[in-house]
Motif scaffolding. Structure first.
Motif, PDB file in Angstrom:
ATOM      1  N   GLU A  46       0.825  -1.215   0.000  1.00  0.00           N
ATOM      2  CA  GLU A  46       0.000   0.000   0.000  1.00  0.00           C
ATOM      3  C   GLU A  46       0.854   1.257   0.000  1.00  0.00           C
ATOM      4  O   GLU A  46       0.546   2.219  -0.710  1.00  0.00           O
ATOM      5  CB  GLU A  46      -0.939  -0.027   1.211  1.00  0.00           C
ATOM      6  CG  GLU A  46      -2.084  -1.024   1.082  1.00  0.00           C
ATOM      7  CD  GLU A  46      -3.235  -0.668   1.980  1.00  0.00           C
ATOM      8  OE1 GLU A  46      -4.235  -0.127   1.473  1.00  0.00           O
ATOM      9  OE2 GLU A  46      -3.140  -0.941   3.190  1.00  0.00           O
ATOM     10  N   ASN A  83       2.227   1.741  -3.535  1.00  0.00           N
ATOM     11  CA  ASN A  83       1.266   1.693  -4.643  1.00  0.00           C
ATOM     12  C   ASN A  83       1.468   0.454  -5.512  1.00  0.00           C
ATOM     13  O   ASN A  83       1.428   0.518  -6.747  1.00  0.00           O
ATOM     14  CB  ASN A  83       1.384   2.958  -5.501  1.00  0.00           C
ATOM     15  CG  ASN A  83       0.147   3.188  -6.354  1.00  0.00           C
ATOM     16  OD1 ASN A  83      -0.970   2.833  -5.963  1.00  0.00           O
ATOM     17  ND2 ASN A  83       0.332   3.755  -7.531  1.00  0.00           N
ATOM     18  N   THR A  85       0.524  -3.694  -6.534  1.00  0.00           N
ATOM     19  CA  THR A  85      -0.658  -4.544  -6.676  1.00  0.00           C
ATOM     20  C   THR A  85      -0.409  -5.880  -5.991  1.00  0.00           C
ATOM     21  O   THR A  85       0.593  -6.548  -6.245  1.00  0.00           O
ATOM     22  CB  THR A  85      -0.989  -4.784  -8.155  1.00  0.00           C
ATOM     23  OG1 THR A  85      -1.261  -3.521  -8.781  1.00  0.00           O
ATOM     24  CG2 THR A  85      -2.202  -5.689  -8.306  1.00  0.00           C
ATOM     25  N   HIS A 109      -9.035  -8.157 -11.018  1.00  0.00           N
ATOM     26  CA  HIS A 109      -8.746  -6.766 -10.680  1.00  0.00           C
ATOM     27  C   HIS A 109      -7.430  -6.615  -9.938  1.00  0.00           C
ATOM     28  O   HIS A 109      -7.009  -5.497  -9.648  1.00  0.00           O
ATOM     29  CB  HIS A 109      -9.877  -6.174  -9.835  1.00  0.00           C
ATOM     30  CG  HIS A 109     -11.143  -5.990 -10.599  1.00  0.00           C
ATOM     31  ND1 HIS A 109     -12.308  -5.522 -10.023  1.00  0.00           N
ATOM     32  CD2 HIS A 109     -11.453  -6.229 -11.913  1.00  0.00           C
ATOM     33  CE1 HIS A 109     -13.275  -5.478 -10.944  1.00  0.00           C
ATOM     34  NE2 HIS A 109     -12.765  -5.896 -12.086  1.00  0.00           N
ATOM     35  N   THR A 110      -6.772  -7.732  -9.613  1.00  0.00           N
ATOM     36  CA  THR A 110      -5.505  -7.672  -8.883  1.00  0.00           C
ATOM     37  C   THR A 110      -4.358  -8.231  -9.724  1.00  0.00           C
ATOM     38  O   THR A 110      -3.395  -8.778  -9.185  1.00  0.00           O
ATOM     39  CB  THR A 110      -5.609  -8.431  -7.552  1.00  0.00           C
ATOM     40  OG1 THR A 110      -5.824  -9.826  -7.805  1.00  0.00           O
ATOM     41  CG2 THR A 110      -6.772  -7.900  -6.720  1.00  0.00           C
ATOM     42  N   PRO A 137       0.164  -8.747 -10.782  1.00  0.00           N
ATOM     43  CA  PRO A 137       0.541  -8.423  -9.408  1.00  0.00           C
ATOM     44  C   PRO A 137       2.032  -8.169  -9.230  1.00  0.00           C
ATOM     45  O   PRO A 137       2.865  -8.629 -10.022  1.00  0.00           O
ATOM     46  CB  PRO A 137       0.122  -9.681  -8.646  1.00  0.00           C
ATOM     47  CG  PRO A 137       0.333 -10.780  -9.640  1.00  0.00           C
ATOM     48  CD  PRO A 137       0.048 -10.185 -11.005  1.00  0.00           C
ATOM     49  N   LEU A 172      -8.165  -4.643   0.930  1.00  0.00           N
ATOM     50  CA  LEU A 172      -7.291  -4.509  -0.230  1.00  0.00           C
ATOM     51  C   LEU A 172      -8.033  -4.795  -1.532  1.00  0.00           C
ATOM     52  O   LEU A 172      -7.829  -4.108  -2.538  1.00  0.00           O
ATOM     53  CB  LEU A 172      -6.103  -5.458  -0.105  1.00  0.00           C
ATOM     54  CG  LEU A 172      -4.908  -5.000   0.720  1.00  0.00           C
ATOM     55  CD1 LEU A 172      -3.848  -6.101   0.749  1.00  0.00           C
ATOM     56  CD2 LEU A 172      -4.307  -3.720   0.156  1.00  0.00           C
ATOM     57  N   SER A 227     -10.118  -1.771  -2.481  1.00  0.00           N
ATOM     58  CA  SER A 227      -9.324  -0.636  -2.964  1.00  0.00           C
ATOM     59  C   SER A 227      -8.685  -0.940  -4.318  1.00  0.00           C
ATOM     60  O   SER A 227      -8.634  -0.070  -5.195  1.00  0.00           O
ATOM     61  CB  SER A 227      -8.246  -0.275  -1.934  1.00  0.00           C
ATOM     62  OG  SER A 227      -7.330  -1.337  -1.763  1.00  0.00           O
ATOM     63  N   GLU A 228      -8.208  -2.174  -4.516  1.00  0.00           N
ATOM     64  CA  GLU A 228      -7.588  -2.512  -5.793  1.00  0.00           C
ATOM     65  C   GLU A 228      -8.630  -2.599  -6.908  1.00  0.00           C
ATOM     66  O   GLU A 228      -8.361  -2.238  -8.052  1.00  0.00           O
ATOM     67  CB  GLU A 228      -6.805  -3.817  -5.670  1.00  0.00           C
ATOM     68  CG  GLU A 228      -5.571  -3.680  -4.788  1.00  0.00           C
ATOM     69  CD  GLU A 228      -4.588  -4.824  -4.967  1.00  0.00           C
ATOM     70  OE1 GLU A 228      -4.680  -5.547  -5.967  1.00  0.00           O
ATOM     71  OE2 GLU A 228      -3.713  -4.979  -4.086  1.00  0.00           O
ATOM     72  N   ARG A 251      -9.398   0.973  -7.915  1.00  0.00           N
ATOM     73  CA  ARG A 251      -8.302   1.517  -8.723  1.00  0.00           C
ATOM     74  C   ARG A 251      -8.330   0.929 -10.131  1.00  0.00           C
ATOM     75  O   ARG A 251      -8.120   1.627 -11.122  1.00  0.00           O
ATOM     76  CB  ARG A 251      -6.964   1.219  -8.048  1.00  0.00           C
ATOM     77  CG  ARG A 251      -5.766   1.789  -8.781  1.00  0.00           C
ATOM     78  CD  ARG A 251      -4.493   1.601  -7.989  1.00  0.00           C
ATOM     79  NE  ARG A 251      -4.179   0.204  -7.776  1.00  0.00           N
ATOM     80  CZ  ARG A 251      -3.124  -0.219  -7.094  1.00  0.00           C
ATOM     81  NH1 ARG A 251      -2.302   0.660  -6.543  1.00  0.00           N
ATOM     82  NH2 ARG A 251      -2.892  -1.507  -6.946  1.00  0.00           N
ATOM     83  N   TYR A 252      -8.613  -0.372 -10.217  1.00  0.00           N
ATOM     84  CA  TYR A 252      -8.652  -1.043 -11.518  1.00  0.00           C
ATOM     85  C   TYR A 252      -9.773  -0.466 -12.391  1.00  0.00           C
ATOM     86  O   TYR A 252      -9.590  -0.215 -13.581  1.00  0.00           O
ATOM     87  CB  TYR A 252      -8.851  -2.545 -11.310  1.00  0.00           C
ATOM     88  CG  TYR A 252      -8.780  -3.352 -12.593  1.00  0.00           C
ATOM     89  CD1 TYR A 252      -7.570  -3.897 -13.021  1.00  0.00           C
ATOM     90  CD2 TYR A 252      -9.918  -3.572 -13.378  1.00  0.00           C
ATOM     91  CE1 TYR A 252      -7.492  -4.629 -14.188  1.00  0.00           C
ATOM     92  CE2 TYR A 252      -9.845  -4.305 -14.554  1.00  0.00           C
ATOM     93  CZ  TYR A 252      -8.634  -4.838 -14.949  1.00  0.00           C
ATOM     94  OH  TYR A 252      -8.561  -5.562 -16.106  1.00  0.00           O
TER      95      TYR A 252
END
Length: 449
Positions: A80, A83, A85, A111-112, A115, A391, A394-395, A398-399
């Motif tokens: 985090e 920034n 993944t 969405h992750t 990585p 997580l 939030s990821e 962002r995605y």
């Protein structure tokens, strides 16, 4: 003393005073310089070439009952802050990558990806992880002394693992006297009852006893080729010294508090006889532990034990400073899940026979005039299940902002994958933490797994 020397001394003293004034966090390289250690940001593989950029591609194999939740929390927070993944499981896998099935890249939430870090529970598959992770990924894991680990497994999973559940009175001694009377290797949860580390690493937990020594030797050699560092839970801080140097991270990147702990009355003391029985029953795990425990100490001696000890002290001092900064003095009190007001801080309870404690933040903190803990501080004491969900939210957000069209297309594909896998996935061992709350904690608490 010449005027030039006096001037240099004054500059040095002023610099140190300024750093102390701004939070007390001396840069570790400066502290290590005064202590005579080598450069703190130099990886063991770098020699004396000096500091390098922080390594951000990490695959951590999270083993069971080995202090791995604490390592995972370190990695979550590092991701985090930088920034990065983190690969997280699809919904049907809950917070694990469909464990105990061998890991597949299909278990990763779209969405992750792609990585930088992967750290949730999975059964190791080198081929699948190489498909998923960057080519420069560093692989690490952690092991624990087999006796203490097996006692913890027996207590923690006594209501899930049928090999444990069928033992009269839940007696570890009774199981160890005649393990084959209760153990069924074909049962879906049998990996908790024998050679759990070997299973997590992708090995054969039920290799015949006559073949176990040779198999364990080959398997350890294979794991040594894969993992750049195998941490040892009994020497957690020393392992962090090696981890930090391997990844060229700063001291602040590896600060932690212990997570996923049991109360003392949930633990059983082991006699030498029972410890020997556990090691014999888990012969492959025992061989792996002995191999990598020796390997760890070879690395520590190569670094210099005196230097390692100084760095461990710096780690602990910095952790104490962070705790004071975050919580105004000491860590928040440890409580059972039922006593913790904030549901985001309640640890999952495996059964009524074992209590896992978490950290409780005072509800009147603001009324007393204290500043509420920063987000980073809260996450340092956040249990695995809640942090994983946080997580993922939030990821995913962002995605969707980065790839609005791709996000809608992948959502449709994910629904198809969920339907395809739903019929074959083993049910999750871990319900939502709010569904099972422990009784009140009694007695003193220990900061150990």
């Amino acid at each position: 003393m010449s005027q030039k020397k006096i001037f240099l001394v004054l500059i040095a003293v002023s610099t140190v005073s300024l750093l102390l004034h701004h939070g007390g966090h001396l840069n570790l390289t400066l502290e290590a310089f005064w202590l005579g250690c080598t450069s703190s940001r130099a990886s063991p593989n770098q020699g004396s070439g000096g500091p390098s950029a922080k390594h951000t591609s990490v695959a951590f194999l999270k083993t069971h009952k080995t202090a791995s939740s604490t390592v995972q929390n370190i990695l979550f927070r590092f991701a985090e802050r930088n920034n990065l993944t983190v690969a997280l499981p699809i919904t049907t896998c809950d917070h694990q990558f469909c464990y105990p099935r061998p890991f597949s890249a299909h278990f990763v939430h779209p969405h992750t990806t792609p990585p930088d870090i992967i750290t949730n529970h999975l059964r190791f598959s080198r081929a699948e992880l190489r498909r998923l992770m960057p080519n420069n990924t560093i692989y690490i894991t952690i092991l624990r002394e087999p006796g203490a680990m097996f006692e913890s497994l027996f207590t923690y999973f006594n209501q899930y693992c049928l090999s444990f559940k069928r033992v009269p009175n839940g007696s570890l001694e009774t199981f160890l006297d005649h393990p084959w009377s209760y153990y069924r290797p074909e049962e879906k949860d049998s990996m908790y009852a024998r050679n759990t580390l070997t299973f997590d690493l992708g090995g054969d937990k039920d290799r015949p006893s006559s073949e176990a020594p040779a198999y364990a030797k080959r398997f350890a050699a294979e794991m040594e080729r894969v993992f750049s560092l195998v941490m040892i839970a009994e020497y957690f801080d020393e392992s962090l010294v090696l981890l930090r140097r391997l990844l060229s991270w700063d001291l602040d990147d590896v600060l932690y508090v212990s997570l996923n702990m049991r109360t003392p009355d949930s633990k059983s003391s082991l006699s030498r006889e029972n410890t020997a029985k556990i090691r014999a029953w888990n012969a492959i795990d025992s061989a792996l532990y002995d191999h990598f425990n020796s390997s760890l100490w070879r690395q520590l001696r190569a670094l210099g034990l005196a230097c390692v000890e100084r760095e461990v002290q710096l780690l602990r001092q910095s952790r104490d400073r962070l705790v004071r900064s975050c919580f105004g003095g000491h860590l928040p009190p440890l409580r059972s899940a039922a006593q913790i007001t904030n549901k985001e801080l309640r640890p999952w309870q495996p059964s009524a026979k074992v209590e896992i404690v978490g950290y409780d933040l005072p509800v009147n903190m603001t009324q007393k005039g204290h500043v509420p803990p920063r987000d980073e501080c809260l996450k340092m004491v956040m249990p695995e299940v809640q942090y994983t969900r946080l997580l993922l939210r939030s990821e995913s957000l962002r995605y969707r902002k980065r790839f609005p069209l791709r996000s809608s297309q992948q959502t449709l594909r994910t629904v198809g994958q969920v339907r395809a896998h739903k019929g074959s996935l083993a049910p999750s061992l871990n319900p939502r933490p709010s569904e099972t709350l422990a009784r009140s904690t009694k007695g003193a608490l220990q900061l150990s797994q």
